[in-house]
Each structure stands twice: as C-alpha cells, then as structure tokens.
Design a protein around this motif. Sequence first.
Motif, PDB file in Angstrom:
ATOM      1  N   GLY A  47       0.820  -1.207   0.000  1.00  0.00           N
ATOM      2  CA  GLY A  47       0.000   0.000   0.000  1.00  0.00           C
ATOM      3  C   GLY A  47       0.850   1.252   0.000  1.00  0.00           C
ATOM      4  O   GLY A  47       2.094   1.170  -0.026  1.00  0.00           O
ATOM      5  N   GLY A  48       0.202   2.383   0.021  1.00  0.00           N
ATOM      6  CA  GLY A  48       0.924   3.644  -0.034  1.00  0.00           C
ATOM      7  C   GLY A  48       0.363   4.664   0.937  1.00  0.00           C
ATOM      8  O   GLY A  48      -0.721   4.488   1.521  1.00  0.00           O
ATOM      9  N   GLU A  93       0.115   9.115   1.235  1.00  0.00           N
ATOM     10  CA  GLU A  93       0.350  10.391   0.560  1.00  0.00           C
ATOM     11  C   GLU A  93      -0.023  11.533   1.492  1.00  0.00           C
ATOM     12  O   GLU A  93      -1.087  11.502   2.126  1.00  0.00           O
ATOM     13  CB  GLU A  93      -0.467  10.464  -0.734  1.00  0.00           C
ATOM     14  CG  GLU A  93      -0.142   9.319  -1.683  1.00  0.00           C
ATOM     15  CD  GLU A  93      -0.884   9.369  -3.006  1.00  0.00           C
ATOM     16  OE1 GLU A  93      -0.514   8.603  -3.912  1.00  0.00           O
ATOM     17  OE2 GLU A  93      -1.833  10.173  -3.136  1.00  0.00           O
ATOM     18  N   TRP A 131      -3.610  10.296   3.196  1.00  0.00           N
ATOM     19  CA  TRP A 131      -4.211   9.254   2.353  1.00  0.00           C
ATOM     20  C   TRP A 131      -3.508   7.922   2.589  1.00  0.00           C
ATOM     21  O   TRP A 131      -2.289   7.843   2.500  1.00  0.00           O
ATOM     22  CB  TRP A 131      -4.064   9.624   0.876  1.00  0.00           C
ATOM     23  CG  TRP A 131      -5.038  10.640   0.418  1.00  0.00           C
ATOM     24  CD1 TRP A 131      -4.813  11.968   0.219  1.00  0.00           C
ATOM     25  CD2 TRP A 131      -6.404  10.407   0.043  1.00  0.00           C
ATOM     26  NE1 TRP A 131      -5.956  12.572  -0.231  1.00  0.00           N
ATOM     27  CE2 TRP A 131      -6.942  11.645  -0.355  1.00  0.00           C
ATOM     28  CE3 TRP A 131      -7.221   9.265   0.019  1.00  0.00           C
ATOM     29  CZ2 TRP A 131      -8.268  11.777  -0.779  1.00  0.00           C
ATOM     30  CZ3 TRP A 131      -8.532   9.404  -0.406  1.00  0.00           C
ATOM     31  CH2 TRP A 131      -9.047  10.647  -0.800  1.00  0.00           C
ATOM     32  N   THR A 173      -3.495   4.124   1.028  1.00  0.00           N
ATOM     33  CA  THR A 173      -3.970   3.435  -0.176  1.00  0.00           C
ATOM     34  C   THR A 173      -3.547   1.968  -0.150  1.00  0.00           C
ATOM     35  O   THR A 173      -2.612   1.560  -0.836  1.00  0.00           O
ATOM     36  CB  THR A 173      -3.401   4.117  -1.438  1.00  0.00           C
ATOM     37  OG1 THR A 173      -1.955   4.060  -1.369  1.00  0.00           O
ATOM     38  CG2 THR A 173      -3.805   5.568  -1.521  1.00  0.00           C
ATOM     39  N   PHE A 184      -3.309  -1.584  -1.308  1.00  0.00           N
ATOM     40  CA  PHE A 184      -3.473  -2.093  -2.674  1.00  0.00           C
ATOM     41  C   PHE A 184      -4.726  -2.960  -2.779  1.00  0.00           C
ATOM     42  O   PHE A 184      -4.949  -3.841  -1.957  1.00  0.00           O
ATOM     43  CB  PHE A 184      -2.240  -2.904  -3.100  1.00  0.00           C
ATOM     44  CG  PHE A 184      -2.348  -3.422  -4.498  1.00  0.00           C
ATOM     45  CD1 PHE A 184      -2.394  -2.543  -5.570  1.00  0.00           C
ATOM     46  CD2 PHE A 184      -2.431  -4.786  -4.757  1.00  0.00           C
ATOM     47  CE1 PHE A 184      -2.521  -3.007  -6.871  1.00  0.00           C
ATOM     48  CE2 PHE A 184      -2.556  -5.260  -6.057  1.00  0.00           C
ATOM     49  CZ  PHE A 184      -2.600  -4.369  -7.116  1.00  0.00           C
ATOM     50  N   GLU A 199      -7.807  -1.948  -2.516  1.00  0.00           N
ATOM     51  CA  GLU A 199      -8.952  -1.454  -1.729  1.00  0.00           C
ATOM     52  C   GLU A 199      -9.159   0.030  -2.028  1.00  0.00           C
ATOM     53  O   GLU A 199      -8.247   0.679  -2.519  1.00  0.00           O
ATOM     54  CB  GLU A 199      -8.672  -1.603  -0.228  1.00  0.00           C
ATOM     55  CG  GLU A 199      -8.538  -3.045   0.227  1.00  0.00           C
ATOM     56  CD  GLU A 199      -8.247  -3.138   1.721  1.00  0.00           C
ATOM     57  OE1 GLU A 199      -8.677  -2.245   2.474  1.00  0.00           O
ATOM     58  OE2 GLU A 199      -7.555  -4.096   2.112  1.00  0.00           O
ATOM     59  N   PRO A 200     -10.336   0.561  -1.720  1.00  0.00           N
ATOM     60  CA  PRO A 200     -10.524   2.010  -1.920  1.00  0.00           C
ATOM     61  C   PRO A 200      -9.559   2.804  -1.051  1.00  0.00           C
ATOM     62  O   PRO A 200      -9.203   2.364   0.043  1.00  0.00           O
ATOM     63  CB  PRO A 200     -11.972   2.248  -1.462  1.00  0.00           C
ATOM     64  CG  PRO A 200     -12.640   0.926  -1.560  1.00  0.00           C
ATOM     65  CD  PRO A 200     -11.582  -0.101  -1.271  1.00  0.00           C
ATOM     66  N   LYS A 201      -9.148   3.948  -1.555  1.00  0.00           N
ATOM     67  CA  LYS A 201      -8.309   4.847  -0.776  1.00  0.00           C
ATOM     68  C   LYS A 201      -9.056   5.300   0.474  1.00  0.00           C
ATOM     69  O   LYS A 201     -10.269   5.490   0.440  1.00  0.00           O
ATOM     70  CB  LYS A 201      -7.974   6.102  -1.600  1.00  0.00           C
ATOM     71  CG  LYS A 201      -7.154   5.849  -2.803  1.00  0.00           C
ATOM     72  CD  LYS A 201      -7.100   7.055  -3.729  1.00  0.00           C
ATOM     73  CE  LYS A 201      -6.149   8.121  -3.252  1.00  0.00           C
ATOM     74  NZ  LYS A 201      -5.752   9.039  -4.373  1.00  0.00           N
ATOM     75  N   ARG A 202      -8.299   5.512   1.545  1.00  0.00           N
ATOM     76  CA  ARG A 202      -8.922   5.982   2.785  1.00  0.00           C
ATOM     77  C   ARG A 202      -8.278   7.287   3.204  1.00  0.00           C
ATOM     78  O   ARG A 202      -7.067   7.427   3.127  1.00  0.00           O
ATOM     79  CB  ARG A 202      -8.713   4.968   3.907  1.00  0.00           C
ATOM     80  CG  ARG A 202      -9.341   3.635   3.611  1.00  0.00           C
ATOM     81  CD  ARG A 202      -9.045   2.681   4.753  1.00  0.00           C
ATOM     82  NE  ARG A 202      -9.150   1.306   4.259  1.00  0.00           N
ATOM     83  CZ  ARG A 202      -8.675   0.248   4.906  1.00  0.00           C
ATOM     84  NH1 ARG A 202      -8.084   0.410   6.083  1.00  0.00           N
ATOM     85  NH2 ARG A 202      -8.801  -0.951   4.393  1.00  0.00           N
ATOM     86  N   LEU A 203      -9.106   8.167   3.673  1.00  0.00           N
ATOM     87  CA  LEU A 203      -8.611   9.446   4.156  1.00  0.00           C
ATOM     88  C   LEU A 203      -8.562   9.409   5.675  1.00  0.00           C
ATOM     89  O   LEU A 203      -9.607   9.422   6.338  1.00  0.00           O
ATOM     90  CB  LEU A 203      -9.531  10.563   3.680  1.00  0.00           C
ATOM     91  CG  LEU A 203      -9.055  11.973   3.995  1.00  0.00           C
ATOM     92  CD1 LEU A 203      -7.714  12.259   3.340  1.00  0.00           C
ATOM     93  CD2 LEU A 203     -10.081  12.984   3.529  1.00  0.00           C
ATOM     94  N   THR A 244      -7.827  11.260   9.047  1.00  0.00           N
ATOM     95  CA  THR A 244      -7.749  12.662   9.466  1.00  0.00           C
ATOM     96  C   THR A 244      -7.202  12.752  10.886  1.00  0.00           C
ATOM     97  O   THR A 244      -7.410  11.859  11.705  1.00  0.00           O
ATOM     98  CB  THR A 244      -9.134  13.332   9.421  1.00  0.00           C
ATOM     99  OG1 THR A 244     -10.015  12.613  10.291  1.00  0.00           O
ATOM    100  CG2 THR A 244      -9.705  13.319   8.020  1.00  0.00           C
ATOM    101  N   ALA A 248     -11.217   8.836  13.100  1.00  0.00           N
ATOM    102  CA  ALA A 248     -11.100   7.384  13.124  1.00  0.00           C
ATOM    103  C   ALA A 248      -9.890   6.991  12.273  1.00  0.00           C
ATOM    104  O   ALA A 248      -9.664   7.547  11.203  1.00  0.00           O
ATOM    105  CB  ALA A 248     -12.373   6.770  12.553  1.00  0.00           C
ATOM    106  N   GLY A 249      -9.137   6.055  12.732  1.00  0.00           N
ATOM    107  CA  GLY A 249      -8.000   5.593  11.948  1.00  0.00           C
ATOM    108  C   GLY A 249      -6.698   6.231  12.370  1.00  0.00           C
ATOM    109  O   GLY A 249      -5.620   5.765  11.995  1.00  0.00           O
TER     110      GLY A 249
END
Lengths: 390, 390, 390, 390
Positions: free
Chosen positions: D282-283, D285, D295, D297, D299, D301-305, D307, D311-312
């Motif tokens: 994954g990546g 950004e 970001w 990303t 691999f 799967e949809p990109k996730r933001l 913040t 959450a995350g």
Amino acid sequence: MAIEAGQETQGGGRIRLGMVGGGEGAFIGGVHRMAARLDGQFELVAGALSSDPERAKASAAALGLAPDRSYGSFAEMAKREARLKDGIEAVAIVTPNHMHYPAAREFLKRGIHVICDKPLTSTMADAKKLAGLAQTSGALFVLTHNYTGYPMIRQAREMIAAGELGTIRLVQAEYPQDWLTERLEASGQKQADWRTDPQRSGAGGCVGDIGTHAYNLACFVSGLELEELSAELTTFVEGRRLDDNVQVMMRFRGGARGMLWASQVAPGNENGLRLRIYGEKGGLEWEQEQPNHLWFTPFGEPKRLITRGGAGAGAAAGRVTRVPAGHPEGYLEGFATIYQEAAHAIRAARAGKPSGPEVLYPGISEGLAGMAFIDACVRSSRANGRWIAL
Amino acid sequence: MAIEAGQETQGGGRIRLGMVGGGEGAFIGGVHRMAARLDGQFELVAGALSSDPERAKASAAALGLAPDRSYGSFAEMAKREARLKDGIEAVAIVTPNHMHYPAAREFLKRGIHVICDKPLTSTMADAKKLAGLAQTSGALFVLTHNYTGYPMIRQAREMIAAGELGTIRLVQAEYPQDWLTERLEASGQKQADWRTDPQRSGAGGCVGDIGTHAYNLACFVSGLELEELSAELTTFVEGRRLDDNVQVMMRFRGGARGMLWASQVAPGNENGLRLRIYGEKGGLEWEQEQPNHLWFTPFGEPKRLITRGGAGAGAAAGRVTRVPAGHPEGYLEGFATIYQEAAHAIRAARAGKPSGPEVLYPGISEGLAGMAFIDACVRSSRANGRWIAL
Amino acid sequence: MAIEAGQETQGGGRIRLGMVGGGEGAFIGGVHRMAARLDGQFELVAGALSSDPERAKASAAALGLAPDRSYGSFAEMAKREARLKDGIEAVAIVTPNHMHYPAAREFLKRGIHVICDKPLTSTMADAKKLAGLAQTSGALFVLTHNYTGYPMIRQAREMIAAGELGTIRLVQAEYPQDWLTERLEASGQKQADWRTDPQRSGAGGCVGDIGTHAYNLACFVSGLELEELSAELTTFVEGRRLDDNVQVMMRFRGGARGMLWASQVAPGNENGLRLRIYGEKGGLEWEQEQPNHLWFTPFGEPKRLITRGGAGAGAAAGRVTRVPAGHPEGYLEGFATIYQEAAHAIRAARAGKPSGPEVLYPGISEGLAGMAFIDACVRSSRANGRWIAL
Amino acid sequence: MAIEAGQETQGGGRIRLGMVGGGEGAFIGGVHRMAARLDGQFELVAGALSSDPERAKASAAALGLAPDRSYGSFAEMAKREARLKDGIEAVAIVTPNHMHYPAAREFLKRGIHVICDKPLTSTMADAKKLAGLAQTSGALFVLTHNYTGYPMIRQAREMIAAGELGTIRLVQAEYPQDWLTERLEASGQKQADWRTDPQRSGAGGCVGDIGTHAYNLACFVSGLELEELSAELTTFVEGRRLDDNVQVMMRFRGGARGMLWASQVAPGNENGLRLRIYGEKGGLEWEQEQPNHLWFTPFGEPKRLITRGGAGAGAAAGRVTRVPAGHPEGYLEGFATIYQEAAHAIRAARAGKPSGPEVLYPGISEGLAGMAFIDACVRSSRANGRWIAL
C-alpha cells in the motif's frame, strides 16, 4: 478548412475504417471504436480482429461486420480491401507493439491511412523502417498519443506558445499507476502478459507503456526538445522481465530542466498522469484524472482555474470541445479528438489538400521521438544513469 | 438478458433512429447524437430537425441524412416513417419543453419508441395526457434524466439499496450554475431565450431546467419518496419571467429530511450538481463535475474514495462502465448509458420480451414525478412556503 | 492604534487573566488557554476551574496557578480578585451555556472584562439581562465566535464591503458534523451530555451549538441582516432531547436569500462549516477545514484561489496573519485572533481610548443576534415552518 | 513519562528560555516564540536578538524582556546567564546558518540546552565540530525540522513502522516554492539576501533551505536510509549565487528508489512539501498545505482518508494532537510539538532521567544527515550527476 470536435459527418459520408487487433477480450480496440464512432466520422467495415480465427470471426459478427470482410490476417485484409471499390480508406492498428510495424507496412504501401496505437514499434529498427515507409507513402500516419486530445492540454500548449509563462524553466511530468503492484502477468491476464514481455512490448516496460505518454505530453505542451537524459529503470516485482518503475532527469535544449516519474507499482494511483510546467512568468498544472481543469499560476497573482468551455479557455481548446463547461469530458472524448483530426486530414487528402495547422494529431515524428526516449532511458539506466544525448 | 456499457452492435443491426429538433445551433441535439453513436447501437436515419425549413434541410444534409428523410414537421415524419419498411424504430425528441407532448404523441400512437428530453412536458395537463398515451402504446418511453447514467450514481444507489447506510436520514441535493447571472435572454441567446419563457418552458424556470434533475437524482439514488415540500422560488434578474433560484425543504416518507438548492445565478458554478445522503450507519457524497469519484463515509471509520472501475465498485457500476479506472468517463458517457439501456430494451421489445431489472433508464413515472415536483414548488412558493403534499 | 496578529507583549506587560470552567476533561478551556498564550498577550493567574472542588484544585495545580488563586466558585473569584492589587483584568468563561450569565454578571459588575464562549446564554431572558449589564458596565464583553478570526474570513468580509461581489443575492451556509450520529450522551461523554441537555444548553441543540456559528459567520462576512426565517429542526436519534439537525430558509433585508444547514448526524463530516456567498458580480466560497483558501469567482472570469498571505490577500487578512503563505494556520490561530483583538481593546481601555475600527471581535450584539436566531428557529419549527421575523 | 501535545505547564514551572537572533524584521524568530508559548512550557527571559545593538535593545523591549537580560552578543549572554541563579535553561538559535555553530558552542559547553534552526550549520566542518560538542555536553540539542511535528506525519511513520505498507519500494518527495522566481535578493529583502549568500547559507541554496526538509521528512517517515544519490542543482535566476532548483535521484539501503524535487522558482507553489511513499502492500500520501489529511492506499482497496483526530488515527498522532478532528491544526502547532517534546526532555533531564521513546524531536544525527545530503548533492551535481554514496 476549419475543424471542430463534435462536428458530425460531412460531405462524402463516413470514412470506411478497418481494424487490426481489438477482438474480444482486448482493451484498447474497444476504445478506438468508441472514439471512431463518437463524432460520426468513421464506419467500421472490415477487420482482422484476432490472430485466432475463431475469435476473429466471433468478434466480427458481434460488431456487425459483413462476414466476407472479417479477415484471418492483416495481410489478407490489406490486399483485398485495396482492391475493393468501397474498400477501407483507413485502418486502426491496435495490436501489441511488435505487430505495429508489419501491419502498418501492408497498409501504408497500398496507400491506406494508418491510425496506430503507441509506442510506434517494439524496436528502433522497426521504427526507422516504418518512418521511411510513412514518408514515401501517400497515406497518412496517425499515432494515438491520445492525451494530446484533451482540450485543456491544447489550452496549455497554446498559452505556452503565446508566451504566457515566459521562458520555460521546469517540466515536471509523472504517470503513476498501480495495476502491476503484484505479479499480475503470472495470472495470465492478457494486458499484463504482453506488456511485460520483451518480445511483444520491446525493451521498455513501464517506460514504453506509459513513460512515453508522459514524455510525449511534456514535449507537446511545452514545445521543448529534450537534449539529454539520465534514467533509472527498476523492476520491483520479482520475476518480472521489464521495468515497472521509471525515474528520469531531463535537460532540454535552451536550459530547461525536468523530471519524469512513471510507475506501475504505486498503490492508489490509477492513471495519475500529471504535468507541471513553470516559466519565468508563471506556471501551468494539469492532471489527467481531472482533465477539464487547468491551473494557471501567474507569478505574483492568485492562481486561476481555467475550465474546459469556461472563461479563459481559448480557441485551441474550443476547437476540441464538445459540451459546455461543467459537464465533464473524459478519456474517450480526448481519444475521439485524435480520430476527429484524422478524419479531417483524410478528407483534406481526398481533396488533394493539406490539413490546416490546427490539426495536431501525433504522427511518425512523435513516434520516433518516443522510441528514442525509450532507447535512451534503457541505455542510460544500464550505464548507471549516464547522461545520454537524444 | 445481460447489459453492458460499451457493448457494441448486436444481432439485428443498429436501431434506426429519428430526431425531432436538434438542428444547427441547438445544444442538446448534438449531445443526443453523440450519446446515440458512442456504443454503436443506433443509426440516425431521419429528422425533423427544425421548425425552420431551411435550417432543417441544411442540418439534415450536414448530418448525412437522405434528403427524402428530412422532414418539415414531426407529424409528417411520424406519418411517413411509420409506413416505411425500414422506417425509424425510435425517435429522439430534443425540442423545447412545450413541444415534447405534441411530438411524442405522434410517435407513441404509431408504436415508435420515444426518447425524450426532460422535463416531461411544459404543463401538468400535457404530462398526464402523455402518461396515458405511454401506458396504452406498445412503444417504450425513455426520459433522459441523464445523470442517472453515471456509474458512481449507480454504485450509490446499489449501496443504499443494500443497506450500507442504514435507514436514510438526510438528503442534501444541490445544482448551482451561473450562466443566467446576467439577463442573457435579452441578447437573444437561444438557450436562455426559451428556458426563461413560460410559454415554452412551463411554470418553472430554474426549477424545471435543473431543479428536476437534482430531485430526480436524489430519489433515484436514495430510493426515497417525497412526502411534502416547502419551496421558495426567486427571480433575481430584473425582467426575467421565471425563477432563477430555487430553495426547497423536503420531508420524505419514513421521516428523512432534505434540502435542495438549484440556482442559475451563482457565479463560479458551472454544473455543480451534488448529492449527499446520510443514514444511521454512514454517508455517500458525489459531485457531477468529478463523476468518477464517490465518497463513502461509514460512521466511525476513515472516509473511503470509491472510484469508477476501482476496488469497491460493484456490479451496478460495472455494467455501465466503459473504460478502466483512472481514465475519466464524463457527461457523454453517462448520457450514452441511457441510450445503451434504451437500445437494450428496444431489442428486448423486438423479441417480445421485457428488459431485465438492471435496465434503469427513467421513464414516464419519473417524468410525472418531476412535473409534480415543479408544480408543488411553484404552488408552495406562491403560498409563502406552505408545505405541499406530493 | 494599529493591530497585528503575532504582535507580542507590549508596554504594560501581559494582561492578567482568570478562567471560569475549563478544568481537566473539558475541551474548550484548553483551547482558550492556547489561544490566550499564542501571542503572549495574556497570563493566566487565577481560576475557578471546576464546580468540583477537588478537580478545581488539581487543575489549577497542573496549570501552575498559585494555590490561593484557585477558587471554589466564580463568585468568590470575582469578589476577591476585584480587591487584589494585581487581580485579574479579564476573565474567560468557558462553562456550559446556562452558567454564562451568572458568571459574567459577577465580573462585569466589578469592571472585569469578560471573554465568553458562545452562545451568549441558555435563555433569551438571561441574554437580555446580560446585554443590559454589558452596556452599563465599563468592562468589555467579547464573545468567542472564533471562526470570525480566520484571515480568509476577514478577507471575504473586506471584499464584500468593498463591493467586489456587487449586491449580494445568495448566502449558503452549512455546518455538518457527525459526532452525535449515535446516542453518545447515553455513554456519559461530557461534551455530548450537556450539549443535549435543555437545562444546560438551552432550547436549541444543534442550532445553538453550531447553527449559531454558521449564522454568525454568514452575517459577519456578508454584512447582511436577516429579516425572517423558516426552520425545520429535527431530532433523528431516539431519546435525544434536543434537535440534531437544522434546516433554515432565510430572507435577508434587501432581498437576498439563503439557506442554512447544520447537522450533528452527517457521517463523514467533522467540522464542515462552509460559506458560499454570491452577488451580481461574483462569488466567494470558503471551507473551515481548509481555512487558508478563499475562492473568488468573478462572473465571466476564471475562478481565483486567494491564499492567506498570498497575492490577492488584502489588509484585513494581513492584520490577522502570523506566518507566510503556504504554512497553514488553523483553528487555534483563528481563535487566538479573538484574544489578540481583545488584548488590543483592553490595552486601549487601560489608556482610556476606544480600540480602532479594525478590531472586529464579536460582542454582545452578536450574542443577542445568535440568541434571536435560535429562538426564531425553535418557534418556526414548532409552527410547521412558519416564517418568523427577526 | 508520558507526553501529550497541549499538556500545559507542569511541576517546576516554565522552562527559562533565551534566544539568539529573532529581532525585529526576522521571520523564524517569531515562529519559535509562538511555538514556545503555545503549550505554556517556556518563558522567554533573555535574548541576544540582533547583532545590531539598537535593534537588539528595541526588540527586547517590545518582547518585555528585562533590560539587563537583553545582550549585545550571544557570547555575553551565554557567559552571564550561566552564572545567574535563574539563568536560562535553554536557548533558541534562530540566526542565519553560519552562526549556528559559534552560537551553539557557547551554550552547549555551559550545559545550556540548545534548540537550533536547520540546517545544522553552513559547513560540514562546523557540523562535525558541533556534533562532537553535543555528544560530550550534558545538554540536549534539538534541531527544528519542524515538519516532523505534524500529527499525520507521526501517523505515517507509525503505520510504516508497523508494516502496513509492507516493504517500501518508492519514496517521492517534493518541496516546490515560488518566492525566488525573480531576483528578490537584489531588492535587499532580508530573507532572500542571506539565503542566497554562500557565506551565510553554505554551499547549498534551495537544497539547504528546503531540500533538507524534504529529505529529513522522507527518512523520518519511511525509516529508510539513503545509500547514494545523483543530483542536478540549477540556478535559473541570473546573478544568483546558489542553486534555486534541486533534482535528486535516490537509492535507499535495501533497494527502495526515490526522487526528490525542491524548487524556489515554481510559480504558484507556496510551501508545497509533499511526500508519497509506496510499498508492496500500500501507499501513503501527504501534503504540508493540508496537513490534517493522510491518504492511505492499501493495494486493491478504496483509498482511505485518515484525518487528524479522526477514526483511523493512532497513538503516535494522538500524542501530538491538540484539538479534535475537523478543526485544522497547522504549521505553528507542528512547530510547537518540537518545543513540547524539547520541554519534556528538558524536564526529564532536570530529573536525571532520559525522555521516553515517544519523544521524536530531531537532533544532532538528523543535523549531520542533512549536512551530508547537501554536501552529496553539491558534489554530485558538480560531477555531472555522478552517484555519490552517503
């Protein structure tokens, strides 16, 4: 002879088109057909759609081609269509790279116009032979570096040519993708299979497949010529036979500098083609995934967002614009513009006239430039990044 | 009977299409023709392209129609084409609103399928008569609420239907534009002229032209039905005869609430159609000017960006997707999906079969809903925002 | 007397500050303290930090307050500090809403300046009494509608006042959040607990907590006054005692129209405060989560992005800018600007002078306007959306 | 000993801070002071604010320093403060680069902690001497590579360390600016003047000023070590004495590849520091101008933001987060985190303890790495891009 995207069939009816490759399961063949249809300038009437006879026949039937115009080989198609009264006037070649030259040869030598996918060929030797043929043939040669068809790319080119950025200093180009992050070719996936095969793709993998697009676009928009480059090609995925990541440092004639990054192993990137050009007076920034927007950054002023069809878009963009601002045009429209311009040139050729200066489709010289770029990248990378003159 | 965007001509050849309106200088006619051509399912063979005979003839010639199939009126076209052995099977009606009903009537009563621009008609009375005709005619009626054709709109609809947002609470829809910020109709500009004329447009200006699009899309995606609304229509530009700004508060059956804003006087907005829907478990956000992206916001998790053709896009989006992720599809592709689905249904009708449940083009009921929405907005606004039941 | 954000301690030393509320576990107290410290204008020297004596003491110790200046109640603090030679000159009130009035009263009547969190009070009756007190007291009253401190908000206000948008037609304000999507108050979470409690929050839930922020900002920037409104307040979460979603239609004096949406149940939205204002000549768009950017959309020209500190930013933004363009300033900086301006006014008051016209912190009249807005929304919603005059 | 941004003054009171440089007209001095104040951990009590005695005195007075603690030179300040009972415990050095070493030396050898602006020094020789001193001094050395203080940078580092991207393949770093597009130094502008002067700045211009920031951040986040680089430094503006554009190709230990671009002549770019890192799985950004977003990303799967505060976001980001999600933190908050961590370490040192592993401020080794990077870039560029080992 004026041209305008969205302009529909003109006097003389649609142009009769053949296709080599593009049978069921292919990707780019369908794109060419949609692009050819969008403005109503072409009618697909013949095809050698696959090297597999069964697939060729089935694909032709699905597309509604007359059975006697579905051919088992491009050679057969070229020979017979050239003799038909209503034979094809142009052919789209949408095969893997190594077939571009042998296929194009058969049509060019019979005066049939060729619309060919990029890169030009799989070897430099083929490229030079094809260039020779194209120069002596009366037929046209069109290379689908399709991103040049985006309206805001035309806008950017026009602004730079008009001096709005002053002398160009910097060209930053990139084209990251992620679809080869894993060893997809091992699964037999058709696109991955041939694009990672040196026999069919040529000496460049990622650099040939998408690096050339970024390079072509950088030159098309900036108007600059590359003088020398230093490249690092990497293959990250074990077992892969061609590069999947490309880094290039660029020195342009006149002193501008640039960098180019193309990758097929950058997760989260789909077709992240992006171009940023800066001059003494201002800059321009564009991204393929939001192609209707162009940032113009005059030094010392607020950034401006120029939109396709909107205030600030000029004549060059206007000629290749189909719908008003705010209704996005995309990849197929840009691709169709290459076909639209090819149609325009073919009609001019019918009339024995040259097409006007506003017809900007890439041709044999852009094809040769792309091949020289691939070749220089491969050689520089093998020489530990030595600067190679172009 | 499966359907897939980009699927090209099938057994039985292209569908013969006529067109009413869409002569030179028109906007939406050209859009319909590009949409009809993109997937190769239709062939335009006849037209009553203008009420001005000279313009009709010139337009037909430019489009390559046979001279004897360029008609002076839709009535004449309907009558003659119905009798021809190879007469049109479908007609696209792309006139100002007040002509939708009289034109559609002539074709529907002769069993010719109708693809009609929105809103359905200019008056509720016409709408009801048209609905009656459509129900008794064996022909199909397709209404080009084209934004329903965007892949990520299909994706959003599918996710909501599958319960991924839980019970829907909020629907925020908006569609700002700026092209009528000044009194453009005074300049004689054709689009502005008829769209601000109650005789040709109907009782709603902005609300009919774009408010209905936003409303249609909100319902299409959310699956909700509007129960009542309170509206404020405003005319900001002096001398204008119809509303140019629309504010609506909405109560949906089941308790969801919503707001809708449409404007043609919001400088800097081109076609800012935007939809945000929130439920107990998550939300979805989409903007027409970046149509390949859909934000999915599951509560308590990071936001996810679902892209057309990318990971996370499901079957409903896949069916109407033509090119891979990262190569943007736009307005014409979404519009073409309505034509693709119409073609599918017409071929099914040829075979005496219904089209499958995955065919989602808007029809007469969506047209009636749009007319009821316009009517309720106009009445509520005149009654100082009184809630009006639908 | 010029003012400039980032300007550090001036003649006379730091201003001695007390605080009511803001003990351990509170949110907004820490924000006020960071804001007060950033520019070095204040020194926190006393506090009644909690109604819980143990927590008050522990919090004071953690903040390094002298033990004898940690008070068990605001009344005690007001009384004693007023008598000290070096007692506090100003107090920050950061309690739940229902305590704003009784606390502010004690300080105002002793001539101690008050910096108070919004909304003004929990009831209209308290608001009026507080306003009366503030008018007769010699002390200043500052209300932390902190978003007014963002530089690009100052920029927008200045541009509109200068007529760059022409007559304003439209004001679209929104403030979606998601933190109350579920019944968080049931968990005992402190913030959710009092904000959903009518006794402590007042008659408005979401409308009081964030709706007033959006309303305040819309008026601050546009310079307009609201004439009447029609509102729909909804409580989506079962068991909740106050509204968690707010829809408002607005008619401004002079004919402008607007909509306001605030929500605490819109998953994926953190603090999505957004303001869009359109006039006859152009528009402005701003979002709190990207506060350094302001879109300016002159009609008929490309959109321009004005950045904090960048070209195009004027004097009003410059006065409240601390670091150069491209280094983002955020929430705390905007908040600190209110404190900076309060300090400026307090120093002017020390000298017996009024502060200059560039000091723009909100005060008692903005507080009353906010209370009137909450009250009108609640009444309109209870009357099925009847228009209520302000 | 836990740490948390926003944590306010702890036992033992504020840390007494001196400053070298940062008088009126300077930029970074004010930034350091705001950063030092934000969390209430420091109190500025002494300064040698300018080499110009008048300016030094005036600046000290404006900041409220006691007259006898405003010094004419850093040497005098170090000598006297070291002898005072309540002398400074730490000093911030915010001069041009060539003064970092001589100033730091005076304080380190007296056991006064040093917080120093980057790059470490103006020459490699000074850097080595400083490193030697720092290792033998009991005092701490903190280098303000401030971008490492952004919460989402901490988040990215933590995710990579936890293996969420798999083995890293690519590191793309860039830092474009535009403020030196024209020959600003010719105007006498103070910042431009010394930053383009080899005597004060060192051998690197753009590469030292911002290239090192990008390089530092790339290493901090990725955890990689650079093995060798190939660089092209360019001076575009005529008459300028140092590079204003930097291109670097990078080979990291373990096989990762990267590119770094820094420029001060790219119109439209303010502080466009951007980092993109891609691994096998994954990546990530991140962009400095929107620092609250990261970001992710994965691999396939949809990109996730992710913040800040949302959450995350994990523990590493949480420790340096002051306000909840959606209320943007910016440059000063990130800078303040370096001060917060320095305070934490200083308090630990007071107690004779090491600070915990979560204290991540850059120090002498990051300073040396930055100097080695500048040196290698300059040498590689002079050798026509020869790869230089680090």
